[in-house]
Design a protein around this motif. Structure first.
Motif, PDB file in Angstrom:
ATOM      1  N   GLY A 100      41.396  50.525  41.404  1.00  0.00           N
ATOM      2  CA  GLY A 100      41.468  50.160  39.754  1.00  0.00           C
ATOM      3  C   GLY A 100      39.865  50.004  38.873  1.00  0.00           C
ATOM      4  O   GLY A 100      40.275  50.620  38.051  1.00  0.00           O
ATOM      5  N   PRO A 101      39.044  49.410  39.273  1.00  0.00           N
ATOM      6  CA  PRO A 101      37.927  49.627  38.621  1.00  0.00           C
ATOM      7  C   PRO A 101      37.371  50.857  38.204  1.00  0.00           C
ATOM      8  O   PRO A 101      36.751  50.889  37.150  1.00  0.00           O
ATOM      9  N   ASN A 102      37.741  51.655  39.169  1.00  0.00           N
ATOM     10  CA  ASN A 102      37.073  53.139  38.915  1.00  0.00           C
ATOM     11  C   ASN A 102      37.777  54.321  38.247  1.00  0.00           C
ATOM     12  O   ASN A 102      37.429  55.203  37.822  1.00  0.00           O
ATOM     13  N   VAL A 152      41.079  45.749  34.330  1.00  0.00           N
ATOM     14  CA  VAL A 152      39.996  47.071  34.354  1.00  0.00           C
ATOM     15  C   VAL A 152      39.842  47.476  32.888  1.00  0.00           C
ATOM     16  O   VAL A 152      40.593  47.135  31.976  1.00  0.00           O
ATOM     17  N   SER A 153      38.727  48.134  32.638  1.00  0.00           N
ATOM     18  CA  SER A 153      38.773  48.976  31.300  1.00  0.00           C
ATOM     19  C   SER A 153      38.207  50.426  31.535  1.00  0.00           C
ATOM     20  O   SER A 153      38.231  50.769  32.703  1.00  0.00           O
ATOM     21  N   ASN A 158      31.615  44.726  35.405  1.00  0.00           N
ATOM     22  CA  ASN A 158      31.374  43.920  36.754  1.00  0.00           C
ATOM     23  C   ASN A 158      29.950  43.664  37.045  1.00  0.00           C
ATOM     24  O   ASN A 158      29.658  42.511  37.477  1.00  0.00           O
ATOM     25  N   TYR A 171      44.920  43.693  38.430  1.00  0.00           N
ATOM     26  CA  TYR A 171      43.414  43.554  38.562  1.00  0.00           C
ATOM     27  C   TYR A 171      42.864  44.026  36.961  1.00  0.00           C
ATOM     28  O   TYR A 171      43.252  45.123  36.351  1.00  0.00           O
ATOM     29  N   THR A 180      34.723  50.009  33.932  1.00  0.00           N
ATOM     30  CA  THR A 180      34.774  48.362  34.535  1.00  0.00           C
ATOM     31  C   THR A 180      33.705  48.217  35.168  1.00  0.00           C
ATOM     32  O   THR A 180      33.084  47.214  35.044  1.00  0.00           O
ATOM     33  N   GLN A 221      37.938  39.663  42.687  1.00  0.00           N
ATOM     34  CA  GLN A 221      39.286  39.832  43.026  1.00  0.00           C
ATOM     35  C   GLN A 221      39.712  38.589  44.168  1.00  0.00           C
ATOM     36  O   GLN A 221      40.965  38.094  43.877  1.00  0.00           O
ATOM     37  N   HIS A 257      46.320  44.406  43.291  1.00  0.00           N
ATOM     38  CA  HIS A 257      45.628  45.522  43.208  1.00  0.00           C
ATOM     39  C   HIS A 257      46.183  46.466  44.480  1.00  0.00           C
ATOM     40  O   HIS A 257      46.762  46.126  45.260  1.00  0.00           O
TER      41      HIS A 257
END
Lengths: 420, 325
Positions: free
Chosen positions: A98-100, A377-378, A385, A375, A381, A201, A305
């Motif tokens: 998710g973050p990536n 995110v943007s 983070n 999760y 992220t 997380q 996630h």
């Protein structure tokens, strides 16, 4: 005359060297029916055997395509992947999180799969909507969901029995958790109730949402770290450290909480459904631990996630790579995955996972989906983070009060979000 | 800078370039054909150096004026990176740590001289065994060394703290405590380089003619006086060589910090990390973890300048204390 010959010889030699050097760089382009080897990058060593099994199953149906599963441990996975992408040597297919996803999609590193999905008439409704949304960027889906995970409390039955504390059960609350933590801590034996790991997380993201706070606003434009409720979610952990019911960061730097839990030094470990693989295999935890839902704060919450398989935009064999990703997202693949790996994302295949891990109350993690929070995110992220770790470390060591650290974090994060 | 482990006394002396006489340039013209051969023969090495050392330096210099996208691609930003650099606390801290490492790392030199002198005693039994033991850390992979020390230093389960507990002392979390982390790492650094330095000094000592000592003892000089008046001055080229290498090595320290202190996320959760981060580690972090490659390039360019200046100072100072001959 000799001189000329010598110089000539030197030139020939140099030219020969240059030609050999150039020869090393070129590679044969892959064509339709030719034999192709696809690289498949993953980060979890516990899943390597099942990934290899999936690869073998795929090769059986597609004899011309072999899969080379490449393990890079989590700590270096993204660093190495970015370097590989920059250097034009990205793996053909790889795990995405998710973050990536937005960063990779936005920069054209991974291939949009929307057209291929439509062409193959795949129904994305077989995956949880939260996951499909997570991997959709600007209206196009970029990855096929592989698995999903939720967070729960893993607890050591032996330590609970020794302290005479009732096992955690459905409906337990922060108050119950804190009462249990106080009883479970035993400095004489070096036993702590829980390890307040500095991780989002499995740790503070959960308590933030349980406290009614948020990490990032729904539109992904504003940090939630200056929200008083969010700060309560963080204080949950800093208090545990302060009360010595959790080891401090120094101890957890020397020995990771997972290792402490696996050697009977932590009574509880906040972990994911993915931990079944590790705990089912470890001699110590195999018979001693079980899972419970997270305690409820103002409300019940757990972070959901899941990973997706994505295709490199630069792969030399796009057709074959898509074929492999399509297979990984299929029901037969999900059934193989469920037996030996994490919870498969394909709806209706989760029973295989439950059956395969029947020694633990795995249903805890499936039930948690009902109140799970996606999760946060943007678009970039990773940037904020990183700021989380920098600022929150100071709060966890007690160097800075948790409110001050959280507010500073919100300021920094908002600045980063404004740049996206 | 690569340090090759072929330390003989001659190497040490030739490692320091002699001043080039102006006459030599004229002589070269007469040796055209021979020179062509010479160039041809050094071409492979020369090319290797140019392609793998010089060109990257030039490129890094260029990149230090650029800003990078997350996956490559860069644009010219002029002096922006250097402006940020000058005001960056993180860089300042890393620089301070690095200088502390370097200064403390020099303590390894007297230690190595001492051990070399002990190992150089003519009638010492089992001398080869001792030499091999001291040299062992040098041939061991740095990552393996750092890993083992990480376990030794573990605050709760480490051997060091266990031994301390036997005498009633509660040891700290050596590499996670801001008060001790830096020193703990310096100790490992010195321990690892000790063997190499001992070999250089041993070679240096063995190239000192015996007659000097015989003459001195006839004149009534004791062991200590001989060491001070003969060994040390004649060892000065080796001392110089080792100190130059030690300074450069310390300034470029990375692997120990990376393995023992962590990197990326793990480093950020290590409360001692701000006290042990070196300039090269910061460079790595910026280049590969936060992906700020242009800025990372500016950091190493600053380090390059620092190394050049320090090494130049050392070469200047050597005239005062190094004796060749």
């Amino acid at each position: 005359m000799w001189k000329a010959v010598r110089v000539g010889a030197a030139a020939v030699l140099a030219a020969a060297l240059a030609v050999t050097a150039a020869g090393c760089g070129s590679e044969e382009p892959a064509a339709g029916d030719e034999k192709v080897t696809l690289s498949y990058a993953v980060w979890d060593k516990n899943q390597v055997p099942v990934m290899e099994e999936l690869a073998a199953a795929f090769t059986k149906d597609h004899p011309n395509i072999t899969i080379n599963v490449q393990l890079t441990p989590w700590a270096d996975y993204w660093t190495k992947l970015r370097a590989a992408v920059t250097g034009g040597a990205a793996p053909d297919v790889f795990w995405m999180n998710g973050p990536n996803i937005q960063l990779y999609a936005d920069n054209g590193v991974i291939m949009p799969l929307a057209d291929k999905v439509a062409e193959a008439k795949l129904d994305l409704g077989v995956y949880p909507k939260a996951l499909v949304d997570l991997y959709t960027f600007e209206g196009k889906v970029y990855g096929l969901p592989k698995d999903f995970d939720t967070v729960g409390v893993w607890y050591n039955k032996e330590l609970f029995d020794a302290a005479g504390v009732k096992y955690p059960a459905d409906g337990w609350t922060w108050a119950d958790f804190k009462a249990a933590a106080a009883k479970l801590t035993d400095p004489a034996k070096g036993v702590y109730a829980v390890g307040a790991n500095l991780a989002g997380q499995e740790y503070y993201y959960n308590t933030i949402y349980q406290a009614g706070g948020n990490v990032i606003s729904a539109d992904g434009k504003k940090s939630g770290f200056d929200d008083p409720a969010t700060i309560e979610g963080l204080r949950f952990w800093t208090d545990l450290i302060k009360n010595k019911q959790s080891p401090d960061l120094k101890t957890m730097t020397d020995t990771a909480p997972l290792q402490l839990f696996e050697s009977g030094k932590l009574a509880m470990y906040w972990g994911g459904s993915w931990n079944v693989a590790e705990f089912g295999k470890n001699e110590y935890t195999k018979t001693r631990v079980d899972a419970a839902p997270l305690p409820a704060g103002v409300k019940q919450a757990t972070i959901i996630h899941g990973l997706a398989n994505v295709v490199s935009a630069k792969t030399k064999a796009p057709a074959q790579a898509w074929e492999f990703v399509k297979f990984l997202g299929s029901k037969p693949a999900a059934e193989i995955l469920g037996k030996k790996g994490p919870i498969p994302a394909y709806t209706g295949t989760q029973d295989a996972w439950l059956a395969a891990n029947s020694q633990f109350k795995g249903k805890v993690f499936l039930d948690a989906v009902a109140y799970a929070v996606p999760y946060p995110v943007s678009r970039n992220t990773a940037a904020w983070n990183d700021e989380e770790f920098k600022q929150l470390t100071k709060a966890y060591t007690g160097e800075v009060a948790v409110e001050a650290a959280a507010k500073e974090l919100a300021t920094q994060m908002n600045a980063l979000l404004a740049k996206e | 800078m690569t340090a090759t482990v072929t330390g003989t006394a001659d190497d040490v002396r030739t490692a320091v370039p002699a001043p080039v006489p102006a006459r030599r340039r004229r002589r070269w013209r007469h040796r055209g054909a021979e020179a062509a051969w010479a160039y041809l023969l050094i071409a492979p090495t020369g090319l290797g150096l140019a392609v793998f050392y010089l060109w990257p330096v030039v490129q890094t210099g260029y990149f230090s004026f650029t800003e990078w996208g997350p996956f490559g691609g860069h644009e010219w930003v002029g002096l922006d990176n250097y402006r940020t650099l000058a005001a960056d606390d993180e860089v300042l801290t890393a620089l301070r740590n690095t200088v502390t490492y370097t200064v403390l790392g020099l303590l390894g030199i007297p230690l190595a001289v001492l051990f070399a002198a002990l190992l150089n005693r003519p009638r010492l039994r089992g001398v080869s065994a001792y030499r091999a033991l001291f040299f062992l850390p040098v041939v061991t992979m740095p990552v393996a060394v750092a890993m083992v020390w990480r376990w030794l230093y573990n605050g709760d389960f480490g051997l060091i703290n266990y031994l301390l507990s036997l005498v009633g002392v509660e040891g700290p979390h050596w590499i996670a405590d801001p008060a001790t982390a830096l020193y703990a790492m310096v100790a490992v650094g010195i321990w690892t380089s000790l063997g190499y330095n001992i070999v250089i000094f041993l070679a240096g000592m063995q190239s000192i003619p015996r007659e000097y000592y015989e003459a001195a003892s006839i004149d009534g000089a004791g062991a200590l006086a001989q060491f001070r008046r003969i060994t040390l001055p004649l060892l000065s080229p080796s001392l110089f060589f080792v100190s130059v290498l030690s300074v450069i090595g310390s300034l470029q320290l990375f692997d120990l910090v990376y393995v023992m202190g962590g990197s990326g996320q793990a480093a950020r959760a290590n409360p001692a990390f701000p006290r042990i981060q070196t300039v090269v580690h910061l460079f790595y972090d910026k280049a590969f973890y936060t992906n700020d490659r242009g800025y990372a390039a500016a950091i190493v360019m600053a380090l390059l300048v620092l190394i050049v200046i320090l090494t130049a100072i050392q070469f200047r100072l050597q005239k005062r204390w190094v004796h060749y001959g």
